[in-house]
Design a protein around this motif. Structure first.
Motif, PDB file in Angstrom:
ATOM      1  N   ARG A  49       0.926  -1.201   0.004  1.00 16.24           N
ATOM      2  CA  ARG A  49       0.119  -0.125   0.134  1.00 16.24           C
ATOM      3  C   ARG A  49       0.961   1.320  -0.009  1.00 16.24           C
ATOM      4  O   ARG A  49       1.777   1.382   0.899  1.00 16.24           O
ATOM      5  CB  ARG A  49      -0.844   0.157   1.263  1.00 16.24           C
ATOM      6  N   ALA A  50       0.609   2.144  -0.908  1.00 12.98           N
ATOM      7  CA  ALA A  50       1.383   3.372  -0.844  1.00 12.98           C
ATOM      8  C   ALA A  50       0.788   4.094   0.243  1.00 12.98           C
ATOM      9  O   ALA A  50      -0.262   4.462   0.548  1.00 12.98           O
ATOM     10  CB  ALA A  50       1.044   4.098  -2.035  1.00 12.98           C
ATOM     11  N   THR A  51       1.953   4.668   1.046  1.00 10.86           N
ATOM     12  CA  THR A  51       1.607   5.644   2.094  1.00 10.86           C
ATOM     13  C   THR A  51       1.637   7.039   1.639  1.00 10.86           C
ATOM     14  O   THR A  51       2.424   7.435   0.715  1.00 10.86           O
ATOM     15  CB  THR A  51       2.837   5.516   3.138  1.00 10.86           C
ATOM     16  N   PRO A  52       0.634   7.639   1.987  1.00 12.90           N
ATOM     17  CA  PRO A  52       0.151   9.223   1.788  1.00 12.90           C
ATOM     18  C   PRO A  52       1.699  10.041   2.075  1.00 12.90           C
ATOM     19  O   PRO A  52       2.499   9.803   3.242  1.00 12.90           O
ATOM     20  CB  PRO A  52      -0.770   9.692   2.211  1.00 12.90           C
ATOM     21  N   SER A  53       2.078  10.980   1.269  1.00 18.86           N
ATOM     22  CA  SER A  53       3.126  11.854   1.429  1.00 18.86           C
ATOM     23  C   SER A  53       2.661  12.754   2.639  1.00 18.86           C
ATOM     24  O   SER A  53       1.659  12.821   2.822  1.00 18.86           O
ATOM     25  CB  SER A  53       3.649  12.472   0.454  1.00 18.86           C
ATOM     26  N   ALA A  54       3.711  13.391   3.329  1.00 15.91           N
ATOM     27  CA  ALA A  54       3.384  14.410   4.331  1.00 15.91           C
ATOM     28  C   ALA A  54       2.642  15.644   3.790  1.00 15.91           C
ATOM     29  O   ALA A  54       1.723  16.000   4.442  1.00 15.91           O
ATOM     30  CB  ALA A  54       4.586  14.981   4.912  1.00 15.91           C
ATOM     31  N   LYS A  55       2.810  16.010   2.512  1.00 13.53           N
ATOM     32  CA  LYS A  55       1.918  17.049   2.002  1.00 13.53           C
ATOM     33  C   LYS A  55       0.569  16.630   1.844  1.00 13.53           C
ATOM     34  O   LYS A  55      -0.440  17.334   1.954  1.00 13.53           O
ATOM     35  CB  LYS A  55       2.300  17.508   0.778  1.00 13.53           C
ATOM     36  N   GLN A  56       0.232  15.366   1.526  1.00 18.39           N
ATOM     37  CA  GLN A  56      -1.074  14.850   1.387  1.00 18.39           C
ATOM     38  C   GLN A  56      -1.821  14.611   2.602  1.00 18.39           C
ATOM     39  O   GLN A  56      -3.105  15.143   2.698  1.00 18.39           O
ATOM     40  CB  GLN A  56      -1.115  13.467   0.497  1.00 18.39           C
ATOM     41  N   VAL A  57      -0.949  14.402   3.573  1.00 16.90           N
ATOM     42  CA  VAL A  57      -1.549  14.223   5.020  1.00 16.90           C
ATOM     43  C   VAL A  57      -1.881  15.568   5.547  1.00 16.90           C
ATOM     44  O   VAL A  57      -2.897  15.935   5.979  1.00 16.90           O
ATOM     45  CB  VAL A  57      -0.660  13.635   5.938  1.00 16.90           C
ATOM     46  N   LEU A  58      -1.148  16.640   5.382  1.00 16.52           N
ATOM     47  CA  LEU A  58      -1.376  18.211   5.729  1.00 16.52           C
ATOM     48  C   LEU A  58      -2.654  18.707   4.863  1.00 16.52           C
ATOM     49  O   LEU A  58      -3.549  19.152   5.536  1.00 16.52           O
ATOM     50  CB  LEU A  58      -0.182  18.849   5.556  1.00 16.52           C
ATOM     51  N   ALA A  59      -2.615  18.257   3.607  1.00 17.06           N
ATOM     52  CA  ALA A  59      -3.738  18.747   3.021  1.00 17.06           C
ATOM     53  C   ALA A  59      -5.130  17.851   3.220  1.00 17.06           C
ATOM     54  O   ALA A  59      -6.092  18.705   3.629  1.00 17.06           O
ATOM     55  CB  ALA A  59      -3.692  18.214   1.321  1.00 17.06           C
ATOM     56  N   GLU A  60      -5.067  16.822   3.661  1.00 16.69           N
ATOM     57  CA  GLU A  60      -6.339  16.153   4.315  1.00 16.69           C
ATOM     58  C   GLU A  60      -6.645  16.777   5.618  1.00 16.69           C
ATOM     59  O   GLU A  60      -7.876  16.955   5.794  1.00 16.69           O
ATOM     60  CB  GLU A  60      -5.917  14.777   4.281  1.00 16.69           C
ATOM     61  N   ARG A  61      -5.690  16.952   6.430  1.00 18.75           N
ATOM     62  CA  ARG A  61      -6.107  17.620   7.734  1.00 18.75           C
ATOM     63  C   ARG A  61      -6.905  19.265   7.409  1.00 18.75           C
ATOM     64  O   ARG A  61      -7.361  19.329   8.233  1.00 18.75           O
ATOM     65  CB  ARG A  61      -4.886  17.812   8.549  1.00 18.75           C
ATOM     66  N   PHE A  62      -6.055  19.754   6.648  1.00 14.54           N
ATOM     67  CA  PHE A  62      -6.863  20.874   6.252  1.00 14.54           C
ATOM     68  C   PHE A  62      -8.231  20.813   5.575  1.00 14.54           C
ATOM     69  O   PHE A  62      -9.013  21.620   6.087  1.00 14.54           O
ATOM     70  CB  PHE A  62      -5.863  21.986   5.370  1.00 14.54           C
ATOM     71  N   ALA A  63      -8.525  19.868   4.681  1.00  9.73           N
ATOM     72  CA  ALA A  63      -9.738  19.568   4.275  1.00  9.73           C
ATOM     73  C   ALA A  63     -10.684  19.239   5.162  1.00  9.73           C
ATOM     74  O   ALA A  63     -11.908  19.721   5.244  1.00  9.73           O
ATOM     75  CB  ALA A  63      -9.598  18.745   3.187  1.00  9.73           C
ATOM     76  N   ARG A  64     -10.394  18.445   6.243  1.00 13.73           N
ATOM     77  CA  ARG A  64     -11.147  18.068   7.319  1.00 13.73           C
ATOM     78  C   ARG A  64     -11.363  19.152   8.301  1.00 13.73           C
ATOM     79  O   ARG A  64     -12.294  18.931   9.048  1.00 13.73           O
ATOM     80  CB  ARG A  64     -10.744  16.840   8.198  1.00 13.73           C
ATOM     81  N   GLY A  65     -10.649  20.269   8.094  1.00 18.88           N
ATOM     82  CA  GLY A  65     -10.769  21.373   9.259  1.00 18.88           C
ATOM     83  C   GLY A  65     -10.171  21.277  10.578  1.00 18.88           C
ATOM     84  O   GLY A  65     -10.327  21.740  11.505  1.00 18.88           O
ATOM     85  N   GLU A  66      -9.187  20.431  10.819  1.00 19.20           N
ATOM     86  CA  GLU A  66      -8.460  20.012  11.842  1.00 19.20           C
ATOM     87  C   GLU A  66      -7.461  21.064  12.131  1.00 19.20           C
ATOM     88  O   GLU A  66      -6.976  21.347  13.332  1.00 19.20           O
ATOM     89  CB  GLU A  66      -7.771  18.874  11.722  1.00 19.20           C
TER      90      GLU A  66
END
Length: 94
Positions: A49-66
């Motif tokens: 399984r491909a692990t998400p990059s740090a930028k992707q994790v950061l973008a997901e947290r921003f998108a969720r409003g965290e």
């Protein structure tokens, strides 16, 4: 000796019917278990399984409003400055 004229009595029919139902149930269960075990066999090499990059994790947290936009931009800047392969300076290091 043969009081029932060589035939099967009432309990004989009950025992035979019960045995036949039990035999069919066991056969069906054996087929189902066989199909389940075949389905679980590995079908080949699985890709990791491909692990998400740090930028992707950061973008997901921003998108969720965290995190808010300011923290997102600050973290993104830090990621750009200290990209992959570069170590981040520890406390007391300049």
């Amino acid at each position: 000796m043969f009081w029932y004229d060589h035939g099967m009595g009432g309990w004989g029919w009950v025992a035979m019917s019960f045995s036949m139902v039990l035999l069919v149930a066991l056969a069906v269960m054996a087929v189902l278990l066989l199909l389940r075990s075949v389905d679980r066999l590995p079908s080949g090499p699985k890709e990791p399984r491909a692990t998400p990059s740090a930028k992707q994790v950061l973008a997901e947290r921003f998108a969720r409003g965290e995190i808010d936009e300011e923290e997102f931009e600050r973290s993104l800047t830090v990621l750009r400055e200290h990209g992959p392969g570069r170590s981040r300076p520890g406390p007391g290091e300049g």
